[in-house]
Write a protein that holds these residues in place. Structure first.
Motif, PDB file in Angstrom:
ATOM      1  N   GLY A  30      25.464  62.968  64.358  1.00  0.00           N
ATOM      2  CA  GLY A  30      24.843  63.545  65.549  1.00  0.00           C
ATOM      3  C   GLY A  30      23.834  64.635  65.245  1.00  0.00           C
ATOM      4  O   GLY A  30      23.248  65.203  66.152  1.00  0.00           O
ATOM      5  N   SER A  31      23.621  64.923  63.977  1.00  0.00           N
ATOM      6  CA  SER A  31      22.718  66.005  63.600  1.00  0.00           C
ATOM      7  C   SER A  31      21.263  65.577  63.743  1.00  0.00           C
ATOM      8  O   SER A  31      20.876  64.490  63.342  1.00  0.00           O
ATOM      9  N   ARG A  32      20.455  66.467  64.312  1.00  0.00           N
ATOM     10  CA  ARG A  32      19.031  66.183  64.495  1.00  0.00           C
ATOM     11  C   ARG A  32      18.180  66.671  63.322  1.00  0.00           C
ATOM     12  O   ARG A  32      17.116  66.142  63.067  1.00  0.00           O
ATOM     13  N   LYS A  33      18.652  67.691  62.623  1.00  0.00           N
ATOM     14  CA  LYS A  33      17.868  68.272  61.528  1.00  0.00           C
ATOM     15  C   LYS A  33      18.059  67.429  60.269  1.00  0.00           C
ATOM     16  O   LYS A  33      19.180  67.285  59.791  1.00  0.00           O
ATOM     17  N   PRO A  34      16.975  66.897  59.705  1.00  0.00           N
ATOM     18  CA  PRO A  34      17.098  66.017  58.535  1.00  0.00           C
ATOM     19  C   PRO A  34      17.791  66.661  57.330  1.00  0.00           C
ATOM     20  O   PRO A  34      18.624  66.037  56.688  1.00  0.00           O
ATOM     21  N   GLU A  35      17.451  67.937  57.028  1.00  0.00           N
ATOM     22  CA  GLU A  35      18.073  68.565  55.858  1.00  0.00           C
ATOM     23  C   GLU A  35      19.558  68.819  56.088  1.00  0.00           C
ATOM     24  O   GLU A  35      20.373  68.659  55.183  1.00  0.00           O
ATOM     25  N   GLN A  36      19.929  69.171  57.309  1.00  0.00           N
ATOM     26  CA  GLN A  36      21.348  69.366  57.619  1.00  0.00           C
ATOM     27  C   GLN A  36      22.082  68.031  57.550  1.00  0.00           C
ATOM     28  O   GLN A  36      23.176  67.936  56.983  1.00  0.00           O
ATOM     29  N   ARG A  37      21.483  67.009  58.089  1.00  0.00           N
ATOM     30  CA  ARG A  37      22.099  65.683  58.054  1.00  0.00           C
ATOM     31  C   ARG A  37      22.272  65.198  56.612  1.00  0.00           C
ATOM     32  O   ARG A  37      23.298  64.625  56.265  1.00  0.00           O
ATOM     33  N   PHE A  38      21.279  65.456  55.765  1.00  0.00           N
ATOM     34  CA  PHE A  38      21.355  65.058  54.360  1.00  0.00           C
ATOM     35  C   PHE A  38      22.577  65.689  53.692  1.00  0.00           C
ATOM     36  O   PHE A  38      23.351  65.001  53.026  1.00  0.00           O
ATOM     37  N   TRP A  39      22.750  67.004  53.850  1.00  0.00           N
ATOM     38  CA  TRP A  39      23.857  67.681  53.184  1.00  0.00           C
ATOM     39  C   TRP A  39      25.201  67.281  53.769  1.00  0.00           C
ATOM     40  O   TRP A  39      26.185  67.136  53.027  1.00  0.00           O
ATOM     41  N   LEU A  40      25.273  67.093  55.066  1.00  0.00           N
ATOM     42  CA  LEU A  40      26.524  66.638  55.676  1.00  0.00           C
ATOM     43  C   LEU A  40      26.897  65.250  55.157  1.00  0.00           C
ATOM     44  O   LEU A  40      28.056  64.991  54.819  1.00  0.00           O
ATOM     45  N   GLN A  41      25.908  64.366  55.055  1.00  0.00           N
ATOM     46  CA  GLN A  41      26.181  63.024  54.547  1.00  0.00           C
ATOM     47  C   GLN A  41      26.524  63.054  53.055  1.00  0.00           C
ATOM     48  O   GLN A  41      27.368  62.269  52.598  1.00  0.00           O
ATOM     49  N   TYR A  42      25.906  63.944  52.309  1.00  0.00           N
ATOM     50  CA  TYR A  42      26.207  64.070  50.879  1.00  0.00           C
ATOM     51  C   TYR A  42      27.663  64.490  50.681  1.00  0.00           C
ATOM     52  O   TYR A  42      28.387  63.896  49.873  1.00  0.00           O
ATOM     53  N   VAL A  43      28.102  65.507  51.392  1.00  0.00           N
ATOM     54  CA  VAL A  43      29.485  65.968  51.266  1.00  0.00           C
ATOM     55  C   VAL A  43      30.439  64.922  51.852  1.00  0.00           C
ATOM     56  O   VAL A  43      31.527  64.706  51.313  1.00  0.00           O
ATOM     57  N   HIS A  44      30.031  64.255  52.933  1.00  0.00           N
ATOM     58  CA  HIS A  44      30.826  63.170  53.526  1.00  0.00           C
ATOM     59  C   HIS A  44      31.109  62.094  52.472  1.00  0.00           C
ATOM     60  O   HIS A  44      32.254  61.686  52.271  1.00  0.00           O
ATOM     61  N   ARG A  45      30.087  61.657  51.783  1.00  0.00           N
ATOM     62  CA  ARG A  45      30.253  60.609  50.761  1.00  0.00           C
ATOM     63  C   ARG A  45      31.049  61.112  49.569  1.00  0.00           C
ATOM     64  O   ARG A  45      31.878  60.382  49.018  1.00  0.00           O
ATOM     65  N   SER A  46      30.809  62.340  49.158  1.00  0.00           N
ATOM     66  CA  SER A  46      31.547  62.914  48.029  1.00  0.00           C
ATOM     67  C   SER A  46      33.033  63.031  48.346  1.00  0.00           C
ATOM     68  O   SER A  46      33.881  62.714  47.502  1.00  0.00           O
ATOM     69  N   ALA A  47      33.356  63.464  49.549  1.00  0.00           N
ATOM     70  CA  ALA A  47      34.763  63.564  49.952  1.00  0.00           C
ATOM     71  C   ALA A  47      35.399  62.176  50.011  1.00  0.00           C
ATOM     72  O   ALA A  47      36.554  62.001  49.597  1.00  0.00           O
ATOM     73  N   ALA A  48      34.655  61.189  50.496  1.00  0.00           N
ATOM     74  CA  ALA A  48      35.190  59.828  50.580  1.00  0.00           C
ATOM     75  C   ALA A  48      35.458  59.255  49.193  1.00  0.00           C
ATOM     76  O   ALA A  48      36.514  58.653  48.950  1.00  0.00           O
ATOM     77  N   VAL A  49      34.533  59.445  48.266  1.00  0.00           N
ATOM     78  CA  VAL A  49      34.716  58.925  46.907  1.00  0.00           C
ATOM     79  C   VAL A  49      35.883  59.637  46.220  1.00  0.00           C
ATOM     80  O   VAL A  49      36.725  58.998  45.576  1.00  0.00           O
ATOM     81  N   THR A  50      35.965  60.952  46.374  1.00  0.00           N
ATOM     82  CA  THR A  50      37.085  61.689  45.791  1.00  0.00           C
ATOM     83  C   THR A  50      38.401  61.249  46.430  1.00  0.00           C
ATOM     84  O   THR A  50      39.420  61.098  45.748  1.00  0.00           O
ATOM     85  N   GLY A  51      38.380  61.008  47.732  1.00  0.00           N
ATOM     86  CA  GLY A  51      39.567  60.488  48.416  1.00  0.00           C
ATOM     87  C   GLY A  51      39.984  59.132  47.869  1.00  0.00           C
ATOM     88  O   GLY A  51      41.180  58.862  47.690  1.00  0.00           O
ATOM     89  N   LEU A  52      39.005  58.279  47.575  1.00  0.00           N
ATOM     90  CA  LEU A  52      39.319  56.965  46.994  1.00  0.00           C
ATOM     91  C   LEU A  52      39.944  57.102  45.613  1.00  0.00           C
ATOM     92  O   LEU A  52      40.872  56.362  45.267  1.00  0.00           O
ATOM     93  N   LEU A  53      39.447  58.036  44.818  1.00  0.00           N
ATOM     94  CA  LEU A  53      40.034  58.263  43.494  1.00  0.00           C
ATOM     95  C   LEU A  53      41.474  58.770  43.617  1.00  0.00           C
ATOM     96  O   LEU A  53      42.362  58.326  42.875  1.00  0.00           O
ATOM     97  N   LEU A  54      41.702  59.665  44.553  1.00  0.00           N
ATOM     98  CA  LEU A  54      43.065  60.154  44.784  1.00  0.00           C
ATOM     99  C   LEU A  54      43.957  59.051  45.351  1.00  0.00           C
ATOM    100  O   LEU A  54      45.146  58.988  45.028  1.00  0.00           O
ATOM    101  N   LEU A  55      43.394  58.191  46.180  1.00  0.00           N
ATOM    102  CA  LEU A  55      44.149  57.057  46.697  1.00  0.00           C
ATOM    103  C   LEU A  55      44.573  56.141  45.553  1.00  0.00           C
ATOM    104  O   LEU A  55      45.717  55.674  45.512  1.00  0.00           O
ATOM    105  N   ALA A  56      43.675  55.891  44.605  1.00  0.00           N
ATOM    106  CA  ALA A  56      44.015  55.068  43.440  1.00  0.00           C
ATOM    107  C   ALA A  56      45.128  55.729  42.625  1.00  0.00           C
ATOM    108  O   ALA A  56      46.059  55.048  42.164  1.00  0.00           O
TER     109      ALA A  56
END
Length: 190
Positions: A30-56
């Motif tokens: 829902g973020s309108r600011k491109p730089e804010q959206r970039f960082w939110l998506q970066y941390v979103h993906r990083s948390a998901a990948v780390t979560g997958l490693l912990l799930l494994a």
């Protein structure tokens, strides 16, 4: 005892990281600011990948632990688990949803030129939300610490975080839809 501690810790931390990913995914969309959206998506993906490693790590530790007697076949036929079969089934289904969403997410950049895939992206990515919700149910039903105050506090915090993030996203969409620029684009305001 080491495998038991590893299974518990990795399972709880996976749920926390998937909660962070879900919350940031909702807010970032829902973020309108491109730089804010970039960082939110970066941390979103990083948390998901780390979560997958912990799930494994969680799945490996649970299968390796002889106390609960869960075999690798439970990943294909979860109803056959000797230890809390319904709860294990929720966990396996959660894993399927989360891994599917990760694979779809990994393919998103490569398939971005396909309009058909782009249209279906959100409906495919909903598997992550379903997986997250099933993982919460799994934790509430399967974990040995499921009824302790600290685990209930973590689970409740995860639920509140995702609901609050979804509310922020819904509010952001409502505000965006009511702005004059959005109305002009939709042909409702002239």
């Amino acid at each position: 005892m080491t495998l038991w501690y590893l299974a518990r810790a990795s399972g709880v931390m996976a749920m926390v990281l998937f909660t962070i990913a879900a919350s940031l995914g909702a807010i970032g969309a829902g973020s309108r600011k491109p730089e804010q959206r970039f960082w939110l998506q970066y941390v979103h993906r990083s948390a998901a990948v780390t979560g997958l490693l912990l799930l494994a790590a969680h799945v490996t530790a649970v299968i390796a632990d002889s106390y609960v007697a869960i075999s690798p076949s439970v990943l294909v036929w979860p109803f056959g688990a000797g230890y809390r079969p319904f709860a294990v089934t929720l966990g396996v289904l959660a894993m399927y949803g989360l891994v599917f969403a990760a694979l779809v997410g990994a393919a998103r950049g490569r398939l971005a030129s396909s309009q058909a895939f782009t249209k279906r992206w959100r409906s495919l990515h909903i598997a992550a939300s379903v997986g997250w919700l099933l993982s919460v149910g799994h934790g509430l039903l399967a974990g040995t610490d499921r009824s302790t105050p600290w685990m209930l506090a973590i689970t409740t915090s995860c639920l509140v975080a995702v609901v609050a993030s979804a509310a922020v996203r819904a509010r952001s969409r409502a505000v965006q839809a009511s702005t004059p620029l959005s109305l002009a684009r939709a042909g409702r305001f002239r």
